[in-house]
Design an enzyme around this catalytic site. Structure first.
Site, short mmCIF file in Angstrom:
data_model
loop_
_atom_site.label_atom_id
_atom_site.label_comp_id
_atom_site.label_asym_id
_atom_site.label_seq_id
_atom_site.Cartn_x
_atom_site.Cartn_y
_atom_site.Cartn_z
N ASN A 32 -16.31 -41.68 19.26
CA ASN A 32 -17.75 -41.79 19.52
C ASN A 32 -18.52 -41.24 18.31
OD1 ASN A 32 -20.35 -40.72 21.63
ND2 ASN A 32 -19.70 -42.80 21.36
N HIS A 37 -19.96 -36.99 11.96
CA HIS A 37 -18.57 -37.29 11.61
C HIS A 37 -18.50 -37.97 10.24
CE1 HIS A 37 -18.32 -37.37 16.15
NE2 HIS A 37 -17.35 -36.54 15.86
N ARG A 189 -22.13 -35.61 23.05
CA ARG A 189 -22.63 -35.26 24.39
C ARG A 189 -24.15 -35.35 24.51
NH1 ARG A 189 -17.83 -31.56 24.40
NH2 ARG A 189 -16.53 -32.30 26.11
#
Ligand code: PAF
Length: 282
Positions: A32, A37, A189
């Site tokens: 995700n 990232h 999240r």
């Protein structure tokens, strides 16, 4: 870019790179992927000719009532995203590949002490799951360098501790937290936040920043500062798990003369558990 699911194929690619004297960097993720990232992958590329990104939603680091089942699994989208940056290989194993004897019978790697407080206290067993899977990823990829995000401040300290204590020949690098324009740290999240909660969520970073500034200005009444910040977050609608000023090196309680501090917080807003931190070097 290669997408590999089994460990034999992974080993073949790594062996070929090693044969060519190329260094390997690993960026462990649960997928995700977002810009945070991507920044870690770019940082990894600065340290090695080859970059492996692992994508594995690790069951052993989730508590029974946590979001393992709901955790977003978006491999195709992640692969498209990684193609545009400089990753060489995605390693996306299944649970059987990572835990060949089964999750219940897995050999566990456990780091004491530094895992006891903060996220370790509110998520019992979480860090054992993290170190257990990261040790397995290290064994499979055998990287020279591994990159983790500063947003998970305690996690990167735990992994540094594990690597040092076990004499793993791997350099651990910590990449800066990437934020939205309003300061909210990027996290998979964040997608659990409603629009209204999303508008409130940046208050977490605002409070951390203002505490960071107070510490820079020389305030050292830590308990008072923590209490005021906790209240400010509660007033903004957060259910605060912890808000703490600690030594950046090891999360011990600092004395007044400590030059390297970290301000750590975890707070819930609706379904989302948000964590964030700021490092303060005086
Ligand atoms: O930070 C994460 O995404 C995970 O904890 C990690 C390091 C990939 C281990 O599953």
């Amino acid at each position: 870019m290669l997408v590999v699911q089994n460990k034999q194929e992974l080993a073949e690619h790594i062996a070929e790179w090693r044969h060519n004297d190329e260094h390997v960097a690993l960026v462990p993720t649960m997928g995700n992927l977002h810009a945070g990232h991507v920044a870690l992958v770019e940082l990894a590329r600065e340290h090695a000719e080859r970059v492996v990104v692992s994508i594995f939603v690790n069951p052993t680091q989730f508590g029974e009532d946590e979001d393992y089942d709901e955790y977003p699994r978006t491999l195709e989208r992640d692969a498209r995203r990684l193609k545009t940056v400089s990753a060489d290989l995605i390693f996306a194993p299944d649970v059987e590949t990572m835990y060949p004897f089964g999750v219940e019978n897995a050999t566990t790697v456990s780091v004491p002490r530094i895992t006891e407080n903060f996220c370790g206290a509110s998520r019992p067993g979480h860090f054992d799951g993290v170190t257990t899977v990261v040790a397995r990823l290290f064994a499979l990829v055998q990287p020279d360098v591994a990159v983790f995000g500063q947003k998970d401040y305690q996690q990167q300290l735990v992994i540094r501790h594990m690597a040092e204590d076990m004499n793993l020949p791997i350099t651990i690098i910590t990449g800066n937290t990437i934020r939205d324009d309003d300061g909210l740290a990027l996290s998979s999240r964040n997608s659990y936040l409603s629009d209204e909660q999303r508008a409130q969520a940046p208050e977490l970073y605002r409070v951390l920043e203002s505490v960071g500034n107070e510490l820079q200005d020389g305030r050292r009444n830590f308990a008072e500062i923590e209490a005021a910040a906790t209240q400010r977050l509660a007033d903004a609608g957060f259910d605060v798990e912890y808000f703490a000023i600690r030594r950046a090196l090891n999360l011990e309680v600092p004395d007044r003369d400590c030059d390297d501090l970290v301000v750590l917080a975890a707070a819930r807003m609706g379904e989302a558990r948000l964590i964030d931190n700021v490092v303060v070097t005086v």
